[in-house]
Design an enzyme around this catalytic site. Sequence first.
Site, mmCIF file in Angstrom:
data_model
loop_
_atom_site.group_PDB
_atom_site.id
_atom_site.type_symbol
_atom_site.label_atom_id
_atom_site.label_comp_id
_atom_site.label_asym_id
_atom_site.label_seq_id
_atom_site.Cartn_x
_atom_site.Cartn_y
_atom_site.Cartn_z
ATOM 1 N N THR A 8 9.076 -19.524 -16.207
ATOM 2 C CA THR A 8 9.312 -19.034 -17.530
ATOM 3 C C THR A 8 9.068 -17.314 -17.068
ATOM 4 O O THR A 8 8.037 -16.880 -16.820
ATOM 5 C CB THR A 8 8.548 -19.310 -18.588
ATOM 6 N N HIS A 36 -0.713 -3.817 -9.186
ATOM 7 C CA HIS A 36 -2.163 -3.581 -9.343
ATOM 8 C C HIS A 36 -2.705 -2.436 -8.334
ATOM 9 O O HIS A 36 -3.765 -1.944 -8.476
ATOM 10 C CB HIS A 36 -3.049 -4.856 -9.194
ATOM 11 N N CYS A 96 -9.248 -8.772 1.134
ATOM 12 C CA CYS A 96 -8.597 -9.997 1.268
ATOM 13 C C CYS A 96 -9.191 -10.618 2.846
ATOM 14 O O CYS A 96 -8.706 -11.697 3.246
ATOM 15 C CB CYS A 96 -7.143 -10.299 1.075
ATOM 16 N N GLN A 126 0.823 -1.326 -0.007
ATOM 17 C CA GLN A 126 0.101 0.056 0.086
ATOM 18 C C GLN A 126 0.648 1.312 0.016
ATOM 19 O O GLN A 126 0.211 2.295 0.142
ATOM 20 C CB GLN A 126 -0.902 0.004 1.206
#
Length: 374
Positions: free
Chosen positions: A234, A198, A320, A178
Amino acid sequence: MIYLDYSANTPSDPAVLEAFCRAEREYIGNPNSTHPCGRAAALEMERVTKSIAELLHCDPSEIIYTSGASESNNLAIKGIVEAHRHIGKHIISTTLEHSSVGGSLTALQNQGYEIDLLDIRRDGTIDTEHLRELLRKDTVLVVIGAVDSEIGVKQPIQEIARILEAYPKCHFHVDATQAVGKCELFRDGVDTMSIAPHKFYGLNGCGLLLKRKGLVIEPQIHGGTSTTLYRSGTPALSLAVSIECALRLALENQTERTAKVASLHQDLLEFFKGYPLVRINSPESAVPHILNLSVRGVKGSVFQQALSEQGVCVSVKSACSSDGMPSKSVFAVSHDRKNALSSWRISLSHLTTSEELEEFKKIFDRCYQTLLQK
């Protein structure tokens, strides 16, 4: 629709999306491949990683690409204690942490690790004297979030790092999810740091873990060549490019964006003064992007639902967190369970407009009058 939940997720900046799509089109090879397309992708991956390192004032070798902050927190916490279990099994953290931190600590506690939680002061910061009291020779890790997601409090990361200097075998993990784009990042004395794009107008599904050079941690994902020994898979070049773009925009525009958010924040504070049953839970020192409040006598989930029905998006606790439980952060500062159950969060952005806030005020007033009549 009025979106006031930017601490849960931010819209991807058009420049970030453009950078991602450009990389997807231009670099079709696997960076691990030795053919020309693979070598071109590997060179771009090297450039991007160096650029991100310059933005974060770290060495390229200190960057670990992950799927997001939850993976970064799990990798740092479990990776540190597993690699240094010969030092001890004592960990110090707080009740304010994200569920990915709390879940990692619970998993370790089930394996025999001892977890101590720090006292929280009325302003939401940790009690540093309590930290000094809890530290032991067998303390292997201290885990603190730089900015709390529910009330926006900034923790004294520099002071904590100085305290830990007397315990060279104890490691320090900071969840900075945050913090990026909202306040200064302090890395001196910090061993690992989690970052989630994000939260600052980047893409979902990618993240960073900064790991101090020379620190050994135990990988949590094994097999498959990557950019680091510590996280297999990858290399996701296009996501790395998007992180670079989002991070650059967030840091270069931080002062201007924060000033706008601070003005919106102050406007809301003045507005809420007209409602005697409103209690502001965020301390004055909190980042202006997060404003936590309670309406006495009305559960936060009820008020959130009323706002939602009129097109306003706010959060009860972090996205969450478990439903039906009081906010841990609000309870920690208020010591009032009813107040914590009544709390909810507004999170602002430089994208928030004055027109949106004016409409929000009207909707809030209607909800306030209606719910308090029941």
